[in-house]
Design a protein around this motif. Structure first.
Motif, PDB file in Angstrom:
ATOM      1  N   ARG A  74     -21.560  95.231 -31.336  1.00 15.52           N
ATOM      2  CA  ARG A  74     -23.005  95.359 -31.164  1.00 15.52           C
ATOM      3  C   ARG A  74     -23.330  96.829 -30.887  1.00 15.52           C
ATOM      4  N   THR A  77     -28.037 100.613 -27.371  1.00 14.64           N
ATOM      5  CA  THR A  77     -29.494 100.691 -27.486  1.00 14.64           C
ATOM      6  C   THR A  77     -29.910 102.001 -28.132  1.00 14.64           C
ATOM      7  N   TRP A  99     -33.367  93.532 -33.603  1.00 18.47           N
ATOM      8  CA  TRP A  99     -32.810  93.473 -32.249  1.00 18.47           C
ATOM      9  C   TRP A  99     -32.174  92.113 -31.970  1.00 18.47           C
ATOM     10  N   LYS A 103     -28.485  92.718 -31.205  1.00 19.91           N
ATOM     11  CA  LYS A 103     -28.318  92.817 -29.760  1.00 19.91           C
ATOM     12  C   LYS A 103     -28.316  91.467 -29.051  1.00 19.91           C
ATOM     13  N   ASP A 112     -34.564  97.766 -20.554  1.00 18.45           N
ATOM     14  CA  ASP A 112     -33.464  98.035 -21.467  1.00 18.45           C
ATOM     15  C   ASP A 112     -33.549  99.427 -22.086  1.00 18.45           C
ATOM     16  N   GLY A 190     -23.813 100.072 -23.015  1.00 18.56           N
ATOM     17  CA  GLY A 190     -24.163  98.728 -23.418  1.00 18.56           C
ATOM     18  C   GLY A 190     -23.029  97.730 -23.416  1.00 18.56           C
TER      19      GLY A 190
END
Length: 233
Positions: A74, A77, A99, A103, A112, A190
């Motif tokens: 993944r 951000t 997203w 994510k 976030d 992340g």
């Protein structure tokens, strides 16, 4: 692999690939110029962007972006925001789908995004950009570890490693610490379980675990304490 996960991965691969191939190279170049891109524009294509081209434009490792587009990992951000900016993903519905698939949740409107540079076209979507403790803590940890590595490298280069407060500094090579700090931010960003996945020589792992404990990150230090089998220097 579960059917839902397989479907998610296929969706991610198709979506990222389509957005990359449909992106206007001239718009990408203009966006990069406006953002003070650190690379050389002459190395970027004038037509279709390959995975390697976009990785360069994202200022990310080629294997990192390749793994993201293959849905093997993944994206952070920061990387996903930058991807959306370069590939002109401005429609909120498309942004949410991007997203959700990459994510695991819709485009974040709150904490976030803290600590990230939000592209201007996304500002209206961000309702609350107060700093989150988690992101602030991670940023501080990365900064502290980089400072510690520079301190240790200085002692190593002056051939007095015993003067460094970290007792493992005499056992590591300066080049190993340089490589560790270069990849640290990407590994941590992340990913809660980053410490368990870091592939490092045993001496470097011991050095890093000691620094983490001294900074108060005991769980991450414990995860590093049992290396995955690499015992080379």
């Amino acid at each position: 692999m579960e059917p839902e996960e397989r479907e998610r991965r296929e969706t991610v691969k198709a979506m990222l690939s389509k957005l990359r191939k449909a992106a206007d190279p001239q718009e990408i170049q203009a966006t990069l110029r406006a953002s003070h891109f650190g690379g050389e524009m002459k190395y970027l294509p004038q037509t279709t962007f390959s995975q390697a081209d976009l990785a360069y434009a994202l200022e990310a490792a080629a294997r990192t972006y390749e793994a993201v587009e293959r849905a093997d990992r993944r994206p952070s951000t920061a990387l996903l925001l930058r991807f959306g900016q370069l590939c002109s993903v401005r429609e909120p519905a498309l942004l949410d789908r991007l997203w959700q698939h990459t994510k695991g949740h819709p485009f974040p409107r709150k904490s976030d995004l803290v600590g990230c540079t939000v592209p201007e076209e996304f500002h209206h979507l961000v309702l609350d950009d107060e700093p989150s403790k988690e992101v602030a803590s991670r940023a501080a940890m990365v900064s502290s570890l980089r400072a510690a590595a520079l301190r240790a490298i200085g002692h190593l280069l002056m051939e007095r490693p015993q003067a460094d407060p970290n007792p493992h500094t005499p056992n590591v090579a300066a080049v190993a610490l340089i490589k560790t700090t270069e990849g640290l931010a990407e590994a941590v960003d992340g990913d809660e379980g980053w410490a368990e996945k870091v592939q490092l020589p045993s001496a470097t792992r011991e050095w890093l675990a000691w620094e983490l404990r001294s900074l108060g990150h005991g769980e991450a230090a414990q995860a590093l304490a049992e290396p995955p089998g690499d015992t080379s220097r």
